[in-house]
Design a protein around this motif. Structure first.
Motif, PDB file in Angstrom:
ATOM      1  N   ARG A   1     -49.513-129.661   8.848  1.00 12.29           N
ATOM      2  CA  ARG A   1     -50.022-129.233   7.559  1.00 12.29           C
ATOM      3  C   ARG A   1     -50.382-127.754   7.637  1.00 12.29           C
ATOM      4  NH1 ARG A   1     -55.105-132.114   4.487  1.00 12.29           N
ATOM      5  NH2 ARG A   1     -55.206-130.566   2.834  1.00 12.29           N
ATOM      6  N   PHE A   2     -49.835-126.951   6.736  1.00 10.73           N
ATOM      7  CA  PHE A   2     -50.194-125.519   6.682  1.00 10.73           C
ATOM      8  C   PHE A   2     -50.988-125.231   5.416  1.00 10.73           C
ATOM      9  CE2 PHE A   2     -46.298-125.181   9.407  1.00 10.73           C
ATOM     10  CZ  PHE A   2     -46.935-124.679  10.525  1.00 10.73           C
ATOM     11  N   PRO A   3     -52.123-124.531   5.498  1.00 12.11           N
ATOM     12  CA  PRO A   3     -52.663-124.008   6.738  1.00 12.11           C
ATOM     13  C   PRO A   3     -53.181-125.128   7.648  1.00 12.11           C
ATOM     14  CG  PRO A   3     -54.247-123.729   4.955  1.00 12.11           C
ATOM     15  CD  PRO A   3     -52.997-124.246   4.348  1.00 12.11           C
TER      16      PRO A   3
ATOM     17  N   ARG B   1     -56.005-125.842   9.632  1.00 18.40           N
ATOM     18  CA  ARG B   1     -57.361-125.286   9.668  1.00 18.40           C
ATOM     19  C   ARG B   1     -58.061-125.496  11.008  1.00 18.40           C
ATOM     20  NH1 ARG B   1     -59.599-125.607   3.476  1.00 18.40           N
ATOM     21  NH2 ARG B   1     -57.605-125.982   2.464  1.00 18.40           N
TER      22      ARG B   1
ATOM     23  N   LEU C   1     -60.900-119.819   2.198  1.00 14.18           N
ATOM     24  CA  LEU C   1     -60.575-120.725   1.085  1.00 14.18           C
ATOM     25  C   LEU C   1     -61.835-121.350   0.475  1.00 14.18           C
ATOM     26  CD1 LEU C   1     -57.342-122.454   2.474  1.00 14.18           C
ATOM     27  CD2 LEU C   1     -57.470-120.880   0.531  1.00 14.18           C
TER      28      LEU C   1
ATOM     29  N   PHE D   1     -52.275-116.292   7.189  1.00 14.86           N
ATOM     30  CA  PHE D   1     -51.529-117.516   6.857  1.00 14.86           C
ATOM     31  C   PHE D   1     -50.204-117.533   7.624  1.00 14.86           C
ATOM     32  CE2 PHE D   1     -54.076-118.026   2.831  1.00 14.86           C
ATOM     33  CZ  PHE D   1     -54.321-119.388   2.912  1.00 14.86           C
TER      34      PHE D   1
ATOM     35  N   ARG E   1     -48.667-119.962  10.918  1.00 16.07           N
ATOM     36  CA  ARG E   1     -47.372-120.641  11.114  1.00 16.07           C
ATOM     37  C   ARG E   1     -46.764-120.232  12.452  1.00 16.07           C
ATOM     38  NH1 ARG E   1     -47.766-120.249   5.574  1.00 16.07           N
ATOM     39  NH2 ARG E   1     -47.057-118.111   5.348  1.00 16.07           N
TER      40      ARG E   1
ATOM     41  N   ARG F   1     -46.506-127.831   3.041  1.00 10.29           N
ATOM     42  CA  ARG F   1     -46.533-126.399   2.718  1.00 10.29           C
ATOM     43  C   ARG F   1     -45.933-125.615   3.893  1.00 10.29           C
ATOM     44  NH1 ARG F   1     -49.487-125.082  -1.828  1.00 10.29           N
ATOM     45  NH2 ARG F   1     -51.308-126.337  -2.335  1.00 10.29           N
TER      46      ARG F   1
ATOM     47  N   SER G   1     -45.193-121.410   0.123  1.00 11.96           N
ATOM     48  CA  SER G   1     -46.559-121.344  -0.421  1.00 11.96           C
ATOM     49  C   SER G   1     -47.171-119.988  -0.074  1.00 11.96           C
ATOM     50  CB  SER G   1     -47.456-122.442   0.170  1.00 11.96           C
ATOM     51  OG  SER G   1     -47.267-123.675  -0.480  1.00 11.96           O
ATOM     52  N   GLY G   2     -46.917-119.536   1.143  1.00 12.79           N
ATOM     53  CA  GLY G   2     -47.461-118.246   1.574  1.00 12.79           C
ATOM     54  C   GLY G   2     -47.045-117.135   0.619  1.00 12.79           C
TER      55      GLY G   2
ATOM     56  N   PHE H   1     -48.337-117.836  -3.307  1.00 10.58           N
ATOM     57  CA  PHE H   1     -49.762-117.605  -3.600  1.00 10.58           C
ATOM     58  C   PHE H   1     -50.118-116.121  -3.555  1.00 10.58           C
ATOM     59  CE2 PHE H   1     -52.144-121.557  -4.236  1.00 10.58           C
ATOM     60  CZ  PHE H   1     -51.109-122.465  -4.096  1.00 10.58           C
TER      61      PHE H   1
ATOM     62  N   TYR I   1     -58.183-120.134  -5.512  1.00  6.25           N
ATOM     63  CA  TYR I   1     -56.856-120.401  -6.088  1.00  6.25           C
ATOM     64  C   TYR I   1     -56.826-121.630  -6.996  1.00  6.25           C
ATOM     65  CZ  TYR I   1     -55.330-117.480  -2.090  1.00  6.25           C
ATOM     66  OH  TYR I   1     -55.177-116.492  -1.144  1.00  6.25           O
TER      67      TYR I   1
HETATM   68  P1  2DT Z   1     -54.041-127.040   0.958  1.00  5.71           P
HETATM   69  O1  2DT Z   1     -54.808-127.411  -0.291  1.00  5.71           O
HETATM   70  O2  2DT Z   1     -52.653-127.581   0.977  1.00  5.71           O
HETATM   71  O3  2DT Z   1     -54.827-127.253   2.210  1.00  5.71           O
HETATM   72  O4  2DT Z   1     -53.795-125.454   0.848  1.00  5.71           O
HETATM   73  N1  2DT Z   1     -51.910-121.142   0.872  1.00  5.71           N
HETATM   74  C1  2DT Z   1     -51.286-121.966   1.740  1.00  5.71           C
HETATM   75  C2  2DT Z   1     -51.696-119.763   0.871  1.00  5.71           C
HETATM   76  O5  2DT Z   1     -52.272-119.031   0.079  1.00  5.71           O
HETATM   77  N2  2DT Z   1     -50.809-119.253   1.764  1.00  5.71           N
HETATM   78  C3  2DT Z   1     -50.143-120.045   2.660  1.00  5.71           C
HETATM   79  O6  2DT Z   1     -49.352-119.529   3.478  1.00  5.71           O
HETATM   80  C4  2DT Z   1     -50.382-121.469   2.643  1.00  5.71           C
HETATM   81  C5  2DT Z   1     -49.672-122.355   3.619  1.00  5.71           C
HETATM   82  C6  2DT Z   1     -52.425-122.804  -0.964  1.00  5.71           C
HETATM   83  C7  2DT Z   1     -54.851-124.569   0.810  1.00  5.71           C
HETATM   84  C8  2DT Z   1     -54.551-123.375  -0.055  1.00  5.71           C
HETATM   85  O7  2DT Z   1     -53.917-122.341   0.723  1.00  5.71           O
HETATM   86  C9  2DT Z   1     -52.903-121.707  -0.053  1.00  5.71           C
HETATM   87  C10 2DT Z   1     -53.626-123.638  -1.238  1.00  5.71           C
END
Ligand code: 2DT
Ligand code: ADP
Ligand code: MG
Length: 212
Positions: free
Chosen positions: A41-43, A45, A57, A72, A76, A97, A101-102, A105, A151
């Motif tokens: 799962r990315f990120p 944590r 976050l 981020f 990876r 993700r 997603s990186g 966002f 976000y």
């Molecule tokens: P989750 O709710 O899925 O844990 O995501 N994000 C995620 C970024 O901004 N950049 C990234 O590279 C990734 C993988 C999306 C947590 C939040 O992180 C954002 C929602």
């Protein structure tokens, strides 16, 4: 002949589309069918970098926008050696993700072009399949309110979706959009079938590099 490799399968989509539910369900379903499969799962944590991202976050920490984008990406890259090892051992990796997603966002923040956003992730293992779980904002709203993390607002999520659409125009990537409004089990069956087809197709092909 070289041993068969596993496939790299990414799940992307809007908030509450069901990425985490389907990621868990897919790995469970693939294992039950006798395949070797792992979920990341990315990120993530749990690592030191991931803890920094998590504190950003949950708004415990403010980080500069370029900095957090690079964190981020680094989160990876720190997984890449193990990901490659597993893929070459025939283990399919499902990522909840990934770089898309990186990019989406950070690009949604407005002052970062797609090209800049992609650079830190150039050369990552290229997904063999990117499943985009599509859900309308109305249907997503029925799955509950946004949480309190950064976000999590409808105006920002709409911008993220537009960035995803731009990324999906890249035909060198294997994007497949699925209707995420189906029941969890119907969607799982569709996703598992697409995943198994991809696993079969790529098992003797070399792993490629993303955006290179
Ligand atoms: P989750 O709710 O899925 O844990 O995501 N994000 C995620 C970024 O901004 N950049 C990234 O590279 C990734 C993988 C999306 C947590 C939040 O992180 C954002 C929602
Ligand atoms: P994401 O990881 O994309 O944000 P989740 O998998 O965490 O989404 O799911 C968000 C919420 O929606 C959870 O409460 C989950 O149980 C629910 N959910 C997931 N998939 C479905 C579905 N196909 N139909 C109805 N509810 C769902
Ligand atoms: Mg999730």
């Amino acid at each position: 002949m070289a041993a068969r490799r596993g496939a790299l399968i990414a799940l992307e989509g809007v908030d509450r589309a069901g990425k985490s539910t389907q990621g868990r369900r897919l790995v469970q379903g693939l294992r039950a069918a006798g395949h070797k499969a792992d979920l990341i799962r990315f990120p993530d944590r749990t690592t030191e970098i991931g803890q920094l991202i998590s504190s950003y976050l949950v708004r415990e920490k403010d980080l500069e926008d370029h900095t957090v984008h690079l964190l981020f990406s680094a989160n990876r890259w720190e997984h890449v050696p193990l990901m490659k090892e597993k893929l070459h051992q025939g283990i399919t990796i499902v990522v909840d993700r990934y770089a898309f997603s990186g990019v989406a966002f950070t690009n949604a923040k407005g002052n970062f072009c797609l090209d800049w956003c992609k650079q830190p992730d150039v050369g990552l293992p290229k997904p063999d399949l990117i499943l985009f779980l599509h859900l309308s904002p109305e249907e997503a709203a029925e799955r509950g309110n946004y949480g309190h993390e950064r976000y999590e607002s409808s105006s920002f999520q709409e911008k993220v979706l537009q960035s995803f659409y731009c990324l999906m125009e890249d035909k060198t990537l294997n994007w497949k959009t699925v209707d995420a409004s189906q029941s969890i089990e119907d969607l799982h069956r569709e996703i598992k079938s697409i995943a198994e087809k991809t696993m079969e197709e790529v098992q003797n092909k070399p792993l490629e590099e993303l955006w290179k």
